[in-house]
Write an enzyme that holds these catalytic residues in place. Structure first.
Site, PDB file in Angstrom:
ATOM      1  N   ASP A  24       0.852  -1.192   0.000  1.00 16.03           N
ATOM      2  CA  ASP A  24       0.000   0.000   0.000  1.00 16.03           C
ATOM      3  C   ASP A  24       0.896   1.254   0.000  1.00 16.03           C
ATOM      4  O   ASP A  24       1.798   1.372   0.836  1.00 16.03           O
ATOM      5  CB  ASP A  24      -0.857  -0.047   1.281  1.00 16.03           C
ATOM      6  CG  ASP A  24      -1.996   0.949   1.282  1.00 16.03           C
ATOM      7  OD1 ASP A  24      -2.422   1.364   0.203  1.00 16.03           O
ATOM      8  OD2 ASP A  24      -2.471   1.282   2.391  1.00 16.03           O
ATOM      9  N   ASP A  84       2.910   4.960  -5.511  1.00 15.55           N
ATOM     10  CA  ASP A  84       2.137   6.191  -5.359  1.00 15.55           C
ATOM     11  C   ASP A  84       3.030   7.389  -5.672  1.00 15.55           C
ATOM     12  O   ASP A  84       3.720   7.917  -4.804  1.00 15.55           O
ATOM     13  CB  ASP A  84       1.584   6.273  -3.927  1.00 15.55           C
ATOM     14  CG  ASP A  84       0.748   7.523  -3.719  1.00 15.55           C
ATOM     15  OD1 ASP A  84       0.639   8.332  -4.665  1.00 15.55           O
ATOM     16  OD2 ASP A  84       0.215   7.699  -2.608  1.00 15.55           O
ATOM     17  N   GLY A 121      -7.875   8.412   6.921  1.00 19.48           N
ATOM     18  CA  GLY A 121      -8.065   8.698   8.337  1.00 19.48           C
ATOM     19  C   GLY A 121      -9.524   8.748   8.749  1.00 19.48           C
ATOM     20  O   GLY A 121     -10.432   8.460   7.950  1.00 19.48           O
ATOM     21  N   SER A 164      -8.986   2.570   8.438  1.00 19.04           N
ATOM     22  CA  SER A 164      -9.417   3.289   9.650  1.00 19.04           C
ATOM     23  C   SER A 164     -10.579   2.610  10.367  1.00 19.04           C
ATOM     24  O   SER A 164     -10.616   2.564  11.607  1.00 19.04           O
ATOM     25  CB  SER A 164      -9.803   4.731   9.311  1.00 19.04           C
ATOM     26  OG  SER A 164      -8.682   5.423   8.820  1.00 19.04           O
TER      27      SER A 164
HETATM   28  P1  13P Z   1      -9.090   4.796   5.340  1.00 19.47           P
HETATM   29  O1  13P Z   1      -8.216   5.643   6.202  1.00 19.47           O
HETATM   30  O2  13P Z   1     -10.310   5.543   4.910  1.00 19.47           O
HETATM   31  O3  13P Z   1      -9.429   3.493   5.954  1.00 19.47           O
HETATM   32  O4  13P Z   1      -8.262   4.481   3.983  1.00 19.47           O
HETATM   33  C1  13P Z   1      -7.311   3.448   3.943  1.00 19.47           C
HETATM   34  C2  13P Z   1      -6.478   3.481   2.712  1.00 19.47           C
HETATM   35  O5  13P Z   1      -6.762   4.152   1.747  1.00 19.47           O
HETATM   36  C3  13P Z   1      -5.280   2.642   2.703  1.00 19.47           C
HETATM   37  O6  13P Z   1      -4.516   2.844   1.555  1.00 19.47           O
HETATM   38  O1  G3H Z   2      -3.197   4.912   3.588  1.00 15.00           O
HETATM   39  C1  G3H Z   2      -2.684   4.615   4.667  1.00 15.00           C
HETATM   40  C2  G3H Z   2      -3.067   3.358   5.365  1.00 15.00           C
HETATM   41  O2  G3H Z   2      -4.195   3.586   6.191  1.00 15.00           O
HETATM   42  C3  G3H Z   2      -1.905   2.772   6.095  1.00 15.00           C
HETATM   43  O3  G3H Z   2      -1.605   3.491   7.246  1.00 15.00           O
HETATM   44  O4  G3H Z   2       0.831   3.959   6.923  1.00 15.00           O
HETATM   45  O5  G3H Z   2      -0.244   4.183   9.179  1.00 15.00           O
HETATM   46  O6  G3H Z   2       0.138   1.912   8.170  1.00 15.00           O
HETATM   47  P1  G3H Z   2      -0.126   3.382   7.932  1.00 15.00           P
HETATM   48 ZN    ZN Z   3      -4.562   4.823   0.772  1.00 16.30          ZN
END
Ligand code: 13P
Ligand code: G3H
Ligand code: ZN
Length: 331
Positions: A94, A116, A191, A279
């Site tokens: 991610d 990204d 978030g 989140s």
């Molecule tokens: P949320 O913070 O809305 O859960 O989004 C998570 C996300 O986009 C991880 O890449």
């Molecule tokens: O987009 C971000 C995700 O919610 C991952 O969060 O980088 O705190 O693990 P993190």
């Molecule tokens: Zn994200």
């Protein structure tokens, strides 16, 4: 020595997105950092017969250790089989921010990576994404790129304001980079504080309703990239019952507002094939733990609060798969 995801029993996103597009649903991408989260994801997705993308941020890799994470993903495949139903499982990076991080994940068993480059100028984003795609495709790994900037926090990058994706850039970006899917910005953000109360209107029950997602931008992108898989980040709904449990048990979450589920349901029926949720899981875990801590102050066995947190997470994911993403019964 590099390890291929194929030897771990994992799948890339190619076939999953094709089926999701045809079946008008989205694959859940749930973030994980620890065993209880992984157990909840696997249990929920096996019980609802849903494919799943296990999502690992670079922060999660630092937190949990990259070797351990790889074995956990391999363990997830075996665990799903043991629970009685073989579901496709993707291990996805991610918000990868460098070629080196993406390469390291590909060399350590990831079947999908996100590069990204959305915070860079357009041409730099294209060049970086193309470099990752070239390496990834040699290894059968699928790549997600991003155009447009989401507001909120991703690892150490904080964006105050979102910049919607410009539809006129998407064909050029996809053609030049060769990405397999594209994350776009249409009003979601990362978030638990996605909107300020003053941006919202009150409905008949007095519940704050945020402004709708920019489906007009999504439709314009779909016209320019017919049949191409789109990704939505920042898609937590921030359930108010969980926020209340947290705040009633010593928490201090203020103005926590998410994306209404009906908006995500609508998106999942479009070209959006992957929906990212982190989140909401954090809220479910925190609410369950705070409740046990407040109600049973003498408890000190971690299983007594991590267990309820895991159960609550599992219910949350089952609900998402069945009622929001529509991925249930599609494994
Ligand atoms: P949320 O913070 O809305 O859960 O989004 C998570 C996300 O986009 C991880 O890449
Ligand atoms: O987009 C971000 C995700 O919610 C991952 O969060 O980088 O705190 O693990 P993190
Ligand atoms: Zn994200």
């Amino acid at each position: 020595m590099s390890i291929s995801y194929k030897d771990l029993g994992l799948a890339n996103t190619k076939e999953l997105f094709k089926k999701a597009m045809a079946g008008k649903y989205a694959i859940p991408a749930y973030n994980f950092n620890n065993m209880e989260q992984l157990q909840a994801i696997v249990q929920a997705c096996v019980e609802t017969k849903s494919p799943v993308i296990l999502q690992v941020s670079s922060g999660a890799r630092k937190y949990a250790n990259k070797t351990l994470l790889r074995y956990m993903a391999q363990g997830a495949v075996k665990y799903a089989e043991e629970l009685g139903y073989k579901i496709p499982i993707v291990l996805h990076l991610d918000h990868g921010d460098t070629f080196e991080l993406c390469k390291d994940c590909i060399d350590n068993g990831f079947s999908s990576v996100m590069i990204d480059g959305s915070h860079h100028p357009y041409d730099e984003n294209v060049a970086l994404t193309k470099q990752v795609v070239e390496y990834a495709h040699k290894h059968g790994v699928t790549v997600e790129g991003e155009l447009g900037v989401l507001a909120g926090i991703e690892d150490d990058v904080v964006a105050e304001e979102s910049t919607y994706t410009h539809p006129e850039e998407v064909e050029d970006f996809v053609n030049k980079t060769g990405v397999d899917s594209l994350a776009i910005s249409i009003g979601t953000s990362h978030g638990a504080n996605k909107f300020k109360p003053e941006q919202c209107t009150k409905n008949a029950e007095g519940i704050l309703v945020p402004p709708p997602l920019r489906f007009d931008i999504l439709e314009e992108i779909e016209k320019r990239l017919p049949g191409f898989p789109i990704v939505l980040h920042g898609s937590s709904s921030v359930p108010q019952d969980q926020v209340q449990i947290i705040n009633n048990n010593g928490g201090a979450l203020k103005d926590a507002i998410g994306i209404p589920e009906d908006q995500l349901r609508k998106a999942a029926q479009s070209a959006v094939c992957k929906i990212n949720i982190d989140s909401d899981g954090r809220l479910a875990v925190t609410a369950a733990i705070r409740k046990v801590m407040a109600e049973k102050p003498a408890e000190f066995d971690p299983r007594k609060y991590l267990g309820p947190a895991r159960d609550s997470l599992k219910e949350l994911y089952k609900h998402k798969n069945i009622n929001v993403l529509g991925s249930a019964e599609n494994a």
